[in-house]
Write a protein that holds these residues in place. Structure first.
Motif, PDB file in Angstrom:
ATOM      1  N   LYS A  75       0.808  -1.222   0.000  1.00 58.85           N
ATOM      2  CA  LYS A  75       0.000   0.000   0.000  1.00 58.85           C
ATOM      3  C   LYS A  75       0.841   1.272   0.000  1.00 58.85           C
ATOM      4  O   LYS A  75       0.306   2.366  -0.126  1.00 58.85           O
ATOM      5  CB  LYS A  75      -0.942   0.011   1.219  1.00 58.85           C
ATOM      6  CG  LYS A  75      -1.872  -1.199   1.295  1.00 58.85           C
ATOM      7  CD  LYS A  75      -2.712  -1.346   0.049  1.00 58.85           C
ATOM      8  CE  LYS A  75      -3.732  -2.461   0.119  1.00 58.85           C
ATOM      9  NZ  LYS A  75      -3.155  -3.824   0.156  1.00 58.85           N
ATOM     10  N   GLN A  77       3.427   3.873  -1.591  1.00 59.34           N
ATOM     11  CA  GLN A  77       3.915   4.264  -2.925  1.00 59.34           C
ATOM     12  C   GLN A  77       5.426   4.063  -3.056  1.00 59.34           C
ATOM     13  O   GLN A  77       5.924   3.848  -4.150  1.00 59.34           O
ATOM     14  CB  GLN A  77       3.550   5.714  -3.258  1.00 59.34           C
ATOM     15  CG  GLN A  77       3.927   6.758  -2.225  1.00 59.34           C
ATOM     16  CD  GLN A  77       2.951   6.847  -1.072  1.00 59.34           C
ATOM     17  OE1 GLN A  77       1.780   6.591  -1.244  1.00 59.34           O
ATOM     18  NE2 GLN A  77       3.439   7.201   0.107  1.00 59.34           N
ATOM     19  N   PHE A  78       6.146   4.107  -1.929  1.00 54.16           N
ATOM     20  CA  PHE A  78       7.602   3.960  -2.045  1.00 54.16           C
ATOM     21  C   PHE A  78       7.996   2.495  -2.221  1.00 54.16           C
ATOM     22  O   PHE A  78       9.012   2.200  -2.834  1.00 54.16           O
ATOM     23  CB  PHE A  78       8.299   4.603  -0.835  1.00 54.16           C
ATOM     24  CG  PHE A  78       8.058   6.083  -0.793  1.00 54.16           C
ATOM     25  CD1 PHE A  78       8.711   6.922  -1.680  1.00 54.16           C
ATOM     26  CD2 PHE A  78       7.131   6.634   0.077  1.00 54.16           C
ATOM     27  CE1 PHE A  78       8.464   8.293  -1.681  1.00 54.16           C
ATOM     28  CE2 PHE A  78       6.877   7.997   0.091  1.00 54.16           C
ATOM     29  CZ  PHE A  78       7.541   8.824  -0.793  1.00 54.16           C
ATOM     30  N   PRO A  89       5.398  -0.822   4.546  1.00 52.66           N
ATOM     31  CA  PRO A  89       5.152  -0.217   5.867  1.00 52.66           C
ATOM     32  C   PRO A  89       5.486  -1.154   7.020  1.00 52.66           C
ATOM     33  O   PRO A  89       6.107  -0.742   8.007  1.00 52.66           O
ATOM     34  CB  PRO A  89       3.660   0.112   5.811  1.00 52.66           C
ATOM     35  CG  PRO A  89       3.398   0.334   4.351  1.00 52.66           C
ATOM     36  CD  PRO A  89       4.277  -0.627   3.617  1.00 52.66           C
ATOM     37  N   ARG A  92       9.204  -1.369   7.338  1.00 49.59           N
ATOM     38  CA  ARG A  92       9.753  -0.086   7.818  1.00 49.59           C
ATOM     39  C   ARG A  92       9.564  -0.007   9.340  1.00 49.59           C
ATOM     40  O   ARG A  92      10.491   0.298  10.082  1.00 49.59           O
ATOM     41  CB  ARG A  92       9.031   1.083   7.132  1.00 49.59           C
ATOM     42  CG  ARG A  92       9.745   2.417   7.291  1.00 49.59           C
ATOM     43  CD  ARG A  92       8.912   3.600   6.806  1.00 49.59           C
ATOM     44  NE  ARG A  92       8.317   3.477   5.496  1.00 49.59           N
ATOM     45  CZ  ARG A  92       8.952   3.636   4.338  1.00 49.59           C
ATOM     46  NH1 ARG A  92      10.230   3.882   4.326  1.00 49.59           N
ATOM     47  NH2 ARG A  92       8.301   3.520   3.188  1.00 49.59           N
ATOM     48  N   GLU A 137       5.433   9.992   5.794  1.00 51.84           N
ATOM     49  CA  GLU A 137       4.489  10.142   6.917  1.00 51.84           C
ATOM     50  C   GLU A 137       3.068  10.352   6.395  1.00 51.84           C
ATOM     51  O   GLU A 137       2.287  11.100   6.977  1.00 51.84           O
ATOM     52  CB  GLU A 137       4.906  11.304   7.826  1.00 51.84           C
ATOM     53  CG  GLU A 137       6.311  11.180   8.377  1.00 51.84           C
ATOM     54  CD  GLU A 137       6.727  12.344   9.271  1.00 51.84           C
ATOM     55  OE1 GLU A 137       5.929  13.278   9.465  1.00 51.84           O
ATOM     56  OE2 GLU A 137       7.865  12.308   9.777  1.00 51.84           O
ATOM     57  N   CYS A 138       2.748   9.690   5.271  1.00 54.38           N
ATOM     58  CA  CYS A 138       1.482   9.986   4.584  1.00 54.38           C
ATOM     59  C   CYS A 138       0.284   9.264   5.184  1.00 54.38           C
ATOM     60  O   CYS A 138      -0.844   9.610   4.931  1.00 54.38           O
ATOM     61  CB  CYS A 138       1.602   9.617   3.114  1.00 54.38           C
ATOM     62  SG  CYS A 138       1.456   7.835   2.812  1.00 54.38           S
ATOM     63  N   ARG A 139       0.512   8.199   5.936  1.00 55.04           N
ATOM     64  CA  ARG A 139      -0.521   7.419   6.625  1.00 55.04           C
ATOM     65  C   ARG A 139      -1.396   6.590   5.686  1.00 55.04           C
ATOM     66  O   ARG A 139      -2.457   6.120   6.090  1.00 55.04           O
ATOM     67  CB  ARG A 139      -1.411   8.327   7.491  1.00 55.04           C
ATOM     68  CG  ARG A 139      -0.620   9.181   8.449  1.00 55.04           C
ATOM     69  CD  ARG A 139      -1.490  10.079   9.283  1.00 55.04           C
ATOM     70  NE  ARG A 139      -2.236   9.324  10.258  1.00 55.04           N
ATOM     71  CZ  ARG A 139      -3.533   9.517  10.508  1.00 55.04           C
ATOM     72  NH1 ARG A 139      -4.205  10.422   9.848  1.00 55.04           N
ATOM     73  NH2 ARG A 139      -4.141   8.806  11.406  1.00 55.04           N
ATOM     74  N   ARG A 140      -0.992   6.407   4.419  1.00 51.91           N
ATOM     75  CA  ARG A 140      -1.832   5.593   3.538  1.00 51.91           C
ATOM     76  C   ARG A 140      -1.949   4.171   4.083  1.00 51.91           C
ATOM     77  O   ARG A 140      -3.016   3.574   4.079  1.00 51.91           O
ATOM     78  CB  ARG A 140      -1.260   5.562   2.115  1.00 51.91           C
ATOM     79  CG  ARG A 140      -2.192   4.827   1.144  1.00 51.91           C
ATOM     80  CD  ARG A 140      -1.794   5.018  -0.309  1.00 51.91           C
ATOM     81  NE  ARG A 140      -2.921   4.655  -1.153  1.00 51.91           N
ATOM     82  CZ  ARG A 140      -3.144   3.443  -1.642  1.00 51.91           C
ATOM     83  NH1 ARG A 140      -2.300   2.474  -1.380  1.00 51.91           N
ATOM     84  NH2 ARG A 140      -4.207   3.191  -2.378  1.00 51.91           N
ATOM     85  N   CYS A 141      -0.829   3.641   4.572  1.00 54.70           N
ATOM     86  CA  CYS A 141      -0.839   2.265   5.074  1.00 54.70           C
ATOM     87  C   CYS A 141      -1.849   2.094   6.203  1.00 54.70           C
ATOM     88  O   CYS A 141      -2.489   1.046   6.317  1.00 54.70           O
ATOM     89  CB  CYS A 141       0.559   1.870   5.535  1.00 54.70           C
ATOM     90  SG  CYS A 141       1.373   3.109   6.561  1.00 54.70           S
ATOM     91  N   THR A 151       1.837   3.750  10.717  1.00 56.03           N
ATOM     92  CA  THR A 151       3.296   3.691  10.551  1.00 56.03           C
ATOM     93  C   THR A 151       3.912   5.087  10.528  1.00 56.03           C
ATOM     94  O   THR A 151       5.076   5.264  10.890  1.00 56.03           O
ATOM     95  CB  THR A 151       3.653   2.905   9.274  1.00 56.03           C
ATOM     96  OG1 THR A 151       3.098   1.600   9.403  1.00 56.03           O
ATOM     97  CG2 THR A 151       5.152   2.764   9.084  1.00 56.03           C
TER      98      THR A 151
END
Ligand code: SF4
Ligand code: SF4
Length: 472
Positions: A75, A77-78, A89, A92, A137-141, A151
């Motif tokens: 999920k 993007q990186f 995630p 990480r 720190e986008c919180r998509r996960c 995460t």
């Protein structure tokens, strides 16, 4: 054909060399951090982790409850862009989790690696520095985790620990230092800010024949606008859009040379600087005796504004309710009450789509207002696939302090899902209320060759389009 993103094959370590430059001692000093890595860094890092565990119950819960189910794995993007498993995630977070287990759980202490535990070594610190600065720190996960594990909070904790031992990036620390020196992320001195406002006033006069003002340091104005400083220099169509909106609504407003920055890179570094940068906004509001503070088109600024202002520096009760308020909420409220005359055909050359900045949408819960403004000002508007927007939006690839050229490979990899979603709908203009997205997405569109009729897709703000459509 349905929209689909390919899951990349695993490429362990492929992103390991893509590191941000290290902070300069002078910037670290200016922002109250050790100038270089401290001698007893292992002990101090573990102490800091303990302090955070005691202060933030959520951190310990996130570190304890992960079932390693893998629902978040594809999920980010990186990860989708690089294939490096440390950009999943879960993996990480495991970089911090293994250290937590080693020092703070009996099973980790006893069984070590067999229990997913490891001491904090030079190599582990290197992994932290690399991969916690490949997380925006986008919180998509967190939107996909059945346990709600965030995460981004783990990344924030890891960066806080690293900062406390003198390990941080050049880009983030430089930006925070510039805020203390000049009031904004770009390091623009007050005179240059005023000059640019006057220059834009002249441009507006040439375009409209009307004296539309961009006031600076005006005491007693109704509204203090805190834009991202980039709006006054790089994204000037957004700044012009704000000015036209206030002019058309007959509302007095001002910017402040003490605080002409909504952005808050403290969010990407540590709590002390987050609080200190955030405080400047309320200080400026008190100095200028305004009734409202309106946050401009900036994603992480809004996250810092809505999540932290009241708790860190409040109460904000010297301001009129509602507070804090974002410019899209402010403008939409006026629009729906009929405050403006609009000519939607002014935007007919554009097929517009909307990129939800992570911090505006997922962290800031601002989903409808920007879309409502776009629908009210554009005849041709199209949404990207449902799995790529709203709470499930992808990061542009440069949030969280990653908008720096030495990690361009990471940025372009992270921007790929958004590029493919734009290509899929065939829009020729991406509207987004975030200065970082506006800096990153044009590069992403160029890199991934997202074009319409041979032209690279354009990127701009929501208020840029309002500015075009307003009848003055
Ligand atoms: S917070 Fe965003 S960038 Fe960080 S791991 Fe989760 S999805 Fe990836
Ligand atoms: S989805 Fe949640 S529980 Fe599952 S691996 Fe990811 S963080 Fe852990």
């Amino acid at each position: 054909m349905a929209f689909r993103l390919d899951i990349p094959p695993l490429e362990p370590g492929v992103a390991a060399e893509w590191q941000c430059y290290a902070a300069k001692p002078k910037d670290m000093r200016a922002i109250h951090l050790p100038e270089e890595r401290v001698e007893d860094w292992q002990r101090r890092a573990v102490d800091k982790l303990q302090e955070l565990l005691l202060k933030m119950r959520s951190l310990q819960v996130y570190l304890d409850i992960c079932a390693q189910c893998g629902a978040c794995a594809d999920k980010c993007q990186f990860y989708l862009g690089t294939g490096d498993p440390n950009n999943m995630p879960v993996q990480r977070a495991n970089l911090l989790r293994k250290v937590y287990r080693y020092y703070f759980t009996p099973v980790g202490r006893l069984f070590g690696r067999a229990a997913g535990a490891e001491p904090l070594t030079e190599e582990v610190l290197r992994e932290w520095y690399t991969y916690f600065y490949q997380c925006s720190e986008c919180r998509r996960c967190s939107a996909f985790c059945p346990y709600g594990i965030d995460t981004a909070e783990i990344t924030i904790a890891a960066r806080e620990i690293m900062a406390s031992i003198g390990v941080a990036t050049k880009y983030v620390t430089e930006v925070v230092a510039k805020v203390y020196e000049t009031g904004n992320n770009l390091g623009i001195p007050p005179l240059a800010w005023k000059d640019n406002c006057e220059f834009l006033e002249e441009e507006l006069y040439e375009e409209t024949g009307q004296r539309i003002r961009l006031p600076v340091d005006e005491e007693g104005a109704e509204v203090l606008l805190v834009p991202p400083s980039a709006d006054n220099f790089a994204n000037t169509d957004t700044m012009i859009g704000y000015a036209k909106m206030f002019h058309a609504a007959g509302i007095s407003w001002t910017t402040s040379t003490y605080c002409n920055e909504a952005g808050n890179f403290g969010l990407f570094l540590n709590y002390r600087n987050l609080k200190q940068v955030n405080k400047r906004i309320l200080d400026a509001a008190r100095m200028l005796r305004v009734k409202k503070v309106v946050w401009g088109e900036c994603g992480h600024a809004w996250r810092a504004g809505i999540a932290f202002t009241d708790t860190m520096n409040g109460p904000m009760d010297f301001l009129e309710v509602p507070y804090p308020i974002h410019i899209c909420e402010f403008t939409w409220d006026l629009l729906r009450r009929g405050a403006f005359r609009i000519d939607k055909s002014a935007n007919d050359d554009l097929l517009v789509t909307y990129h939800d900045p992570c911090n505006v949408a997922r962290a800031g819960q601002l989903l409808e207002e920007p879309r409502a403004i776009l629908r009210a000002t554009c005849n041709r508007f199209v949404e990207m696939p449902a799995d790529t927007i709203r709470e499930r939006t992808y990061c542009c690839g440069a949030g969280g302090g990653l908008l720096t050229d030495e990690i361009m490979e990471v940025r372009m990899a992270g921007g790929k899902p958004r590029a493919e979603a734009v290509r899929y709908v065939g829009a020729n203009y991406v509207a987004t209320p975030c200065a970082i997205c506006k800096a990153q997405l044009p590069e992403v569109m160029k890199h991934w060759r997202v074009e319409v009729d041979g032209e690279v897709v354009r990127v701009g703000g929501v208020h840029d389009l309002l500015g075009r459509a307003l009848i003055l």
